[in-house]
Design an enzyme around this catalytic site. Structure first.
Site, short mmCIF file in Angstrom:
data_model
loop_
_atom_site.label_atom_id
_atom_site.label_comp_id
_atom_site.label_asym_id
_atom_site.label_seq_id
_atom_site.Cartn_x
_atom_site.Cartn_y
_atom_site.Cartn_z
N SER A 187 0.79 -1.22 0.00
CA SER A 187 0.00 0.00 0.00
C SER A 187 0.83 1.27 0.00
O SER A 187 0.35 2.31 -0.43
CB SER A 187 -0.96 -0.01 1.19
OG SER A 187 -0.26 -0.25 2.40
N HIS A 215 -5.51 -3.03 -2.24
CA HIS A 215 -5.15 -2.11 -3.32
C HIS A 215 -5.10 -2.80 -4.68
O HIS A 215 -4.75 -2.16 -5.68
CB HIS A 215 -3.81 -1.43 -3.03
CG HIS A 215 -3.94 -0.32 -2.04
ND1 HIS A 215 -4.44 0.92 -2.37
CD2 HIS A 215 -3.69 -0.27 -0.71
CE1 HIS A 215 -4.46 1.70 -1.30
NE2 HIS A 215 -4.01 0.99 -0.27
N LYS A 246 -12.02 1.09 -1.09
CA LYS A 246 -11.09 1.82 -1.97
C LYS A 246 -11.68 1.89 -3.37
O LYS A 246 -12.55 2.71 -3.61
CB LYS A 246 -9.72 1.17 -1.88
CG LYS A 246 -9.13 1.45 -0.50
CD LYS A 246 -7.85 0.76 -0.18
CE LYS A 246 -7.43 1.21 1.23
NZ LYS A 246 -6.63 0.22 1.92
C1 PLP Z 1 -6.65 0.09 3.40
C2 PLP Z 1 -6.15 -1.28 3.65
C3 PLP Z 1 -6.83 -2.15 4.51
C4 PLP Z 1 -8.03 -1.70 5.30
O1 PLP Z 1 -9.15 -1.65 4.50
P1 PLP Z 1 -10.41 -0.76 4.98
O2 PLP Z 1 -11.51 -1.31 4.17
O3 PLP Z 1 -10.07 0.66 4.68
O4 PLP Z 1 -10.58 -1.02 6.44
C5 PLP Z 1 -6.35 -3.43 4.66
N1 PLP Z 1 -5.24 -3.84 4.00
C6 PLP Z 1 -4.55 -3.04 3.18
C7 PLP Z 1 -3.34 -3.55 2.48
C8 PLP Z 1 -4.97 -1.72 2.99
O5 PLP Z 1 -4.28 -0.90 2.20
#
Ligand code: PLP
Length: 399
Positions: A187, A215, A246
Site C-alpha cells: 500500500s 489495493h 477503496k
Molecule cells: C486500506 C487497507 C486495509 C483496510 O481496508 P479498509 O476497508 O479501509 O478497512 C487493509 N489492508 C490493506 C493492504 C490496505 O491498504
C-alpha cells in the site's frame, strides 16, 4: 479527568509534533474526486483511494437512495442475531462470482476482515509467516492470533524475498499449519507481491496463503478482480481479502474462499460475530459499484492511463517513484521534515499530496504518496507536475 492520563496524552502528542509525526485531517467540503475543496481551498487531490470514481458515481448513489426507501438506514443487529438482510446475501453472492470463489463473507471493513480472519484460522500449534512490509491491519490480525509469528523468532521475511520466505518455510515443518500472508499490492510502495512464487513455495511446503488485495481490488486482474486473477492463480490461494472501501468506493472488507472457510468465519470471526452489519444501503451501493466495474471498462482504462502518464512525467523530471508497478505512486523524499515541508508547499500550490512518514513507513523513508485515479484530467496531472517541480526547486534552493 485523570491528571496522569491527560498529562501523558499531552506529552506524547508534543513528542509526535517534535518528530514531525503529528497528523491532522483536513476538512473535505466536496465529494471525493480528482479536484476537491478542502479547508476552503480548491486543490488537485492526489491522496484518495477512490481509484475508479465509484465513491461518487450516479448509479451507485441512486442504488443507495433506493435502498434507503426499501430497507431503512440500519441493519439493526449483528447478522446471526437480528437476521441477515437479503441485500447482504446478494452482495456476497455477487462478490463470490466476481472472484471465482465458492463463497464470500463481508466484514464491515478491510481492517476488521484481517483482524477477524487471521486469528480465526490459526491456533497455538501454527505459525504465521509474513512479509515485512505488510499492512498494519495484517499486523494487528497476526498479533491477535495464538500462533507463532514474531519477527524476533524469524517468522517475518524480507520484503518479497523468496529465499527468505523459503528459509522460514524450511524451519516451520514441525507446526500443524503454516500460513503465509502478504499484501497483494503493497500500500505504501505500490509494488506487487510475487504471488506465483509464493503459491509455488506454499504448495511445496504444505502451507496456505492469504493475500490482502485491498489495493489490487478494482485495479489488477480481469475487471479488477485482484491479484489472483492477475496471475491466473484461481483455486490456489486459500484466503483472498478484498476491500470495498477503496476502488469499490463505499466501505467494507471481504474474505473470498471456500464454503467451509465462510462457515468457519461466520462461527469464529469475532468482528462478524460481535459487530453490527453494514447499513443495507452500503450493500446496495456496492452491488451497483460491482455492476459498473463488471460492465464498464472505461474507469479502469482511465485509471491505468493516468497512472502511466503521471509516473512517466515524474521519472522524466528526476523524481524517484520507488519502482511502483501500480497506480500507487510514492515520490521518495527520505527525511520526514523535508517530506512535510514539501506537502505544505504543494498545498500552497493547490496540490494535495500527503507526506507518509513513520510509523506508516520506516524511519528516514518518508515520501509523498500520490494516487492518480480515473477522475483526474490530463490538465490536473500536468498542473500537479509543475507544482512538484517548483516545490522541489524551492526546497533545493533553501538548503
Ligand atoms: C486500506 C487497507 C486495509 C483496510 O481496508 P479498509 O476497508 O479501509 O478497512 C487493509 N489492508 C490493506 C493492504 C490496505 O491498504
Amino acid at each position: 479527568m485523570n491528571a496522569t492520563l491527560q498529562g501523558w496524552l499531552a506529552d506524547e502528542i508534543q513528542s509526535l509534533k517534535d518528530q514531525n509525526l503529528y497528523k491532522v485531517p483536513r476538512i473535505l467540503d466536496t465529494p471525493a474526486g480528482g479536484r476537491v475543496t478542502m479547508d476552503g481551498k480548491e486543490v488537485i487531490n492526489l491522496s484518495s483511494n477512490n481509484y475508479l470514481g465509484l465513491a461518487n458515481h450516479p448509479k451507485v448513489k441512486q442504488a443507495a437512495l433506493e435502498s434507503i426507501e426499501r430497507w431503512g438506514v440500519g441493519a439493526g443487529a449483528v447478522r446471526w442475531i437480528g437476521g441477515t438482510m437479503e441485500v447482504h446475501d446478494e452482495l456476497e453472492r455477487r462478490l463470490a462470482s466476481f472472484k471465482h470463489t465458492e463463497a464470500v463473507l463481508v466484514f464491515t471493513g478491510g481492517f476488521t476482515a484481517n483482524s477477524g480472519t487471521i486469528p480465526a484460522v490459526t491456533t497455538k500449534e501454527d505459525v504465521i509467516i509474513s512479509d515485512e512490509l505488510n499492512h498494519a491491519s495484517i499486523i494487528d490480525g497476526v498479533r491477535l492470533s495464538a500462533a507463532q509469528y514474531k519477527k524476533s523468532d524469524g517468522w517475518v521475511y524480507a520484503h518479497k524475498d523468496m529465499d527468505s520466505l523459503e528459509d522460514c518455510l524450511k524451519r516451520a515443518g514441525h507446526f500443524k499449519k503454516r500460513m503465509i500472508i502478504t499484501d497483494g499490492v503493497f500500500s505504501m510502495d505500490g509494488d506487487i507481491a510475487p504471488l506465483p512464487e509464493i503459491v509455488r513455495l506454499a504448495e511445496q511446503y504444505d502451507a496456505f496463503v492469504m493475500v490482502d488485495d485491498a489495493h489490487a481490488s478494482g485495479v489488477l486482474g480481469k475487471n479488477g478482480a485482484g491479484s489472483t486473477s492477475h496471475f491466473d492463480l484461481y483455486g490456489r490461494v486459500d484466503i483472498q481479502l478484498g476491500t470495498l472501501s477503496k476502488a469499490l468506493g463505499v466501505i467494507g472488507g471481504y474474505i473470498a474462499g471456500s464454503s467451509v472457510m465462510k462457515d468457519w468465519l461466520i462461527n469464529r470471526g469475532r468482528p462478524y460475530l460481535f459487530s453490527t452489519a453494514h447499513p443495507p444501503m452500503v450493500a446496495a451501493a456496492l452491488i451497483a459499484a460491482l455492476d459498473v466495474m463488471e460492465n464498464d471498462p472505461e474507469p479502469m482504462r482511465r485509471l491505468w492511463a493516468n497512472a502511466k502518464r503521471w509516473q512517466e512525467m515524474l521519472a522524466a523530471n528526476g523524481f524517484d517513484t520507488m519502482g511502483t508497478e501500480t497506480p500507487i505512486t510514492p515520490v521518495y523524499v527520505g527525511d520526514e521534515g523535508d517530506a512535510q515541508r514539501m506537502e505544505k508547499m504543494l498545498w500552497e500550490e493547490g496540490v494535495y499530496a500527503l507526506a507518509i512518514v513513520f510509523p506508516t513507513v520506516g524511519r528516514g523513508k518518508a515520501r509523498l504518496r500520490t494516487m492518480p485515479n480515473a477522475t483526474h484530467t490530463e490538465e490536473d496531472l500536468d498542473n500537479a507536475l509543475q507544482a512538484f517541480i517548483r516545490v522541489r526547486d524551492k526546497l533545493r534552493a533553501s538548503v
